[in-house]
Design a protein around this motif. Sequence first.
Motif: not given
Lengths: 356, 93
Positions: A99, A126-128, A168, B26-29
């Motif tokens: 990340n 922050n896994v997609n 997700q 960005p490293l955050y959602k």
Amino acid sequence: MTISVATKKEKKEFFKTIIKRAEKKRNPFSIMFELTYRCNFRCPHCYIQGSHKDKKELNTKKIFSILDQLKDMEVYNIGFTGGEPLIREDIFDILSYGNRCGFKFDILSNGYLIDERIADRLGEVNVNKVDITFNAITPQVFDQITQIKGSFKRVKKAIDILKEKGIQTAIKSTCMQINKDEITEVSRFARNLGILYTIDGEILPCRNGCATWVNRYSIDSREYEDLRRKVYPEMFRDEGKRVKTKSRRRRDRMFYCGVGITSFSIDPYGKMNFCLEIDYPRCNILSEGVKTCWEKLKKEVDRLNKTKDFVCRDCDLLKDCGWCPGRSFIETGSFNNCSEYFRKRALERSKEERYG
Amino acid sequence: MDEKRVLKKSPQVVSRKIEGEVILIPLYKSSDDLSYIYTLNETAVNAWELIDGKKRLGQIKEELMKTYNISDEKLAKQLDGLIKDLKSIKAIV
Ligand code: SF4
């Protein structure tokens, strides 16, 4: 001069252009990284069986170094897979590092280890997307496939937790004799949850060439086609007849996927391969570095593409045939062999074409 | 423009060069994250690289003036715009 600042761009369009550039220059963009072959499930049809196994998996430090190199090479997408990647003790160190490097990454998991705490951590790094294999909708069939009692309950719960936390999630199934009657119900389950569902009509042979499950449990192309109609009704709705996806097969080259164009895969011991399906050409990243291995891999793909007596070149079934050179390699030890399995499927498909 | 101001990059955003484009990740959602991406043009990249948590804005401006043929006033205005944008996406603190 204008410092035209941070321009907000539509992501989809932006990446379409970027991928086209990468394809043109043959730069890697999207790669798979197998972090381990260890797994807590025992699915008999798993293709990992018979893979080369070295003594030691890559340690954290070596994985960080590979990620640094991938970053320098401008790779953007990584699919972390296994085995079961969440089984690694250092998995969150790896994901967190990935990340911080700015990769967009997915995790391909069986879901068994995902509880509230793990789901929170996946969110933090922050896994997609979490991609979970979900092969059946009844505990009996599900557990029969994984060979782990209670696995259905845990994996279903994991999906609920991920969904609840806004991570997700997608699920996927391999369509087999053993679960074909449950696929439609699995797709309904996914629809109700509002998550993506994909099905695959092929069981991959194990990497050692063993195709017992393929022969015994594969469904035929008509059965698969029927399942597709049920799972993706919108694809067929307007047509009133079967949608024929355009074949990507070519007579002038063997490979028709992204291998050697924008993709490759890395195994748990630091060897670079064409894709997840095969242990080849096993270029040694640890001794040569990612960049050199990529150049070698591209050369090997080019060499194979130029094969003089390419077996499919003059075949009438080519456009209906889903053959893959990698699969030929697993089954026969050569990239350039016709496959009984695919020929049968291609014949079925071409007949369906002709007679509807 | 407050020339004495020192800017710091947020640890929550990284920049990456992909196929000739510099993008801010960005490293955050965030809700924006799913549909949009932020890119920097060449001059913005130079300014971005000069932001190190030590240099004053005035120094950054001077550095940029060495590279680009632009009036002091115009550059100050453009830098202001850049900073506003970077702040809005939480790329600087
Ligand atoms: S049937 Fe055999 S020769 Fe024909 S395209 Fe398929 S794999 Fe190639």
